[in-house]
Scaffold this active site. Structure first.
Site, PDB file in Angstrom:
ATOM      1  NE  ARG A 224      -4.064  -1.946   2.220  1.00  0.00           N
ATOM      2  CZ  ARG A 224      -4.134  -3.269   2.036  1.00  0.00           C
ATOM      3  NH1 ARG A 224      -2.997  -3.977   1.976  1.00  0.00           N
ATOM      4  NH2 ARG A 224      -5.297  -3.886   1.907  1.00  0.00           N
TER       5      ARG A 224
ATOM      6  CD  GLU B 233      -3.444 -13.938   3.866  1.00  0.00           C
ATOM      7  OE1 GLU B 233      -2.277 -14.342   4.010  1.00  0.00           O
ATOM      8  OE2 GLU B 233      -4.089 -14.139   2.832  1.00  0.00           O
TER       9      GLU B 233
ATOM     10  NE  ARG C 102      -3.882 -19.332   1.599  1.00  0.00           N
ATOM     11  CZ  ARG C 102      -3.480 -18.110   1.864  1.00  0.00           C
ATOM     12  NH1 ARG C 102      -4.233 -17.312   2.607  1.00  0.00           N
ATOM     13  NH2 ARG C 102      -2.329 -17.670   1.395  1.00  0.00           N
TER      14      ARG C 102
ATOM     15  NE  ARG D 100      -5.354 -14.804  -5.300  1.00  0.00           N
ATOM     16  CZ  ARG D 100      -4.655 -14.293  -4.282  1.00  0.00           C
ATOM     17  NH1 ARG D 100      -3.372 -14.039  -4.443  1.00  0.00           N
ATOM     18  NH2 ARG D 100      -5.237 -14.019  -3.144  1.00  0.00           N
TER      19      ARG D 100
ATOM     20  CG  HIS E 147      -6.857 -16.263  -0.219  1.00  0.00           C
ATOM     21  ND1 HIS E 147      -6.379 -15.821   0.996  1.00  0.00           N
ATOM     22  CD2 HIS E 147      -7.968 -15.531  -0.460  1.00  0.00           C
ATOM     23  CE1 HIS E 147      -7.166 -14.859   1.455  1.00  0.00           C
ATOM     24  NE2 HIS E 147      -8.142 -14.675   0.591  1.00  0.00           N
TER      25      HIS E 147
ATOM     26  CB  SER F 228     -10.709 -10.189  -2.474  1.00  0.00           C
ATOM     27  OG  SER F 228      -9.519  -9.551  -2.057  1.00  0.00           O
TER      28      SER F 228
ATOM     29  N   GLY G 119      -2.305 -11.073  -4.924  1.00  0.00           N
ATOM     30  CA  GLY G 119      -3.582 -10.392  -5.036  1.00  0.00           C
ATOM     31  C   GLY G 119      -3.444  -8.892  -4.961  1.00  0.00           C
TER      32      GLY G 119
END
Length: 434
Positions: free
Chosen positions: A37, A320, A351, A129, A347, A175, A101
């Site tokens: 970011r 996560e 997962r 994704r 992801h 997401s 991502g």
């Protein structure tokens, strides 16, 4: 600069088993979420910025390369201090997103501000994704985006040098990055941007709060007072110095080691207050699983109490952490149920399916549901554990290996995505040679 984008060799690895309680004090690498970011906001700023103690890993080096490809000056020669100088954004450019991502969702809105064509593609699984809602949002803002019929990577953004902005409606239930990507570029849109989410709850809400917090720190005016609505005013972003916190998600396996072995682990350099990451929620989850957690001026410390308890929890805000917490749950004294995590099927790999499949192969009793897992602990055995090129899967196997001899990862090199030093650091901690 190390070339982490090239095809890397697979590295089989046997997870070390702990013979004694672990005891270590570590300063782990910086947060991937904050680093990427900060890179985007710095590239869009009105002056130079620095990132102190950023994460150097595949995802962040790929982000730096992506921004450099479309015109920003990004120097990452110094591991502890990266420099970003904004410049006119231009194409043509090719962006390798890897399996990240953040890159595939943060860069397309920035590419809309570039003058020229920007092509994005990445690892094979990256094409699976979720990306469609972001593409449609950009198209509704007048940005030309060409994609395959599947609406995924590879995609081509035909930047016009500016984006008018306005208002978009998006379903970001797959997401939170779909919203964050739009918000990060929004101050540079002519009219700013209002994003309205319509659909099931947006997962990983703390990451959206992180995006808003960092936008404000860079000088943007953001109104998030209405649930599921984010309004960003147009205006310049200021260059600034970013202090990157240690990565909380990357720390969880090490905290789990303290819990499994009845030891103690301190993460140094943790901000005493005002963290952009969900430290209080993590503290609660670890305490419920039997840990003692303390935040002091030295850092964030987790102590094991000699037992691991089962946990029933909605992990939608901290998805996560699911792989490492699943491994902990396999070693607990009672069943666990995790819900709210159906979105992590999209992801790096599915997962939920991968965790259920690999732990079942080691003798676990785990049931997969549409949005979670149910774990009933029983003795595990050693064997091959496939990682599916997913760093969090490798972390799960490493945690289980603390108590179960003979767990072999088919590829530990996938941890280079967010922590290249993980295998050596983990082995040193477990063996007491850190």
């Amino acid at each position: 600069m190390r070339n982490l984008t090239a095809t890397r060799p697979r590295q089989p690895w046997t997870a070390p088993t702990a013979s004694d309680p672990v005891s270590a004090s570590l300063r782990l690498p910086g947060s991937k979420s904050i680093t990427n970011r900060a890179l985007v906001l710095s590239a869009l700023g009105a002056g130079p910025s620095t990132l102190t103690r950023p994460l150097r890993a595949r995802d962040t080096e790929l982000m730096a390369a992506a921004l450099r490809a479309i015109g920003a000056h990004v120097s990452i020669a110094d591991d502890d201090r990266w420099l970003v100088r904004p410049h006119q954004l231009v194409g043509p450019a090719h962006v390798d997103v890897g399996l990240a991502g953040t890159i595939m969702r943060f860069v397309p809105p920035v590419a809309g501000l570039a003058e020229g064509q920007v092509t994005l593609d990445g690892d094979l699984h990256a094409r699976n994704r979720p990306l469609g809602p972001l593409i449609e949002a950009l198209r509704s803002l007048g940005v030309r985006v060409d994609t395959p019929a599947s609406g995924s990577l590879p995609l081509v953004v035909m930047g016009a040098g500016r984006v008018t902005g306005g208002e978009v409606v998006i379903d970001a239930s797959a997401s939170s990055q779909l919203v964050s990507g739009l918000l990060l570029a929004a101050p540079r849109f002519d009219r700013g941007l209002v994003v309205r989410h319509v659909g099931p709850p947006v997962p990983s809400a703390p990451h959206l709060r992180m995006t808003v917090q960092m936008l404000r720190a860079a000088g943007a005016a953001v109104d998030d007072s209405t649930p599921d609505v984010w309004a960003v005013e147009p205006g310049p972003l200021t260059g600034r110095s970013w202090e990157v916190e240690p990565d909380l998600s990357g720390a969880v396996p090490f905290f789990a080691a303290a819990l499994v072995t009845g030891g103690e682990m301190t993460l140094r350099g943790w901000p005493p207050q005002g963290s952009a990451q969900p430290v209080e929620l993590l503290r609660t989850l670890l305490q419920q699983m039997g840990a003692e957690v303390a935040l002091t001026t030295e850092g964030l410390t987790v102590r094991g109490t000699g037992s691991v308890r089962g946990l029933r929890a909605d992990l939608s805000d901290v998805s996560e952490l699911t792989p490492a917490l699943t491994a902990l749950a396999m070693l607990a004294d009672s069943p666990s149920v995790f819900t709210g995590i159906g979105h992590i099927r999209g992801h790096e790999t599915d997962r939920l399916a991968a965790l259920a499949r690999e732990f079942t192969a080691l003798g676990a009793d785990v049931t997969e549901s549409p949005d979670g897992l149910e774990i009933r602990p029983r003795p595990l055995r050693g064997g091959m554990f496939r990682t599916y090129q997913d760093h969090r899967m490798a972390h799960a196997a490493a945690v289980a290996g603390l108590a179960v001899p003979g767990i072999e990862l088919d590829d530990v090199a996938c941890t280079s995505k967010t922590m290249p030093e993980f295998p050596a650091l983990w082995s040193a901690v477990v063996t007491g040679k850190s």
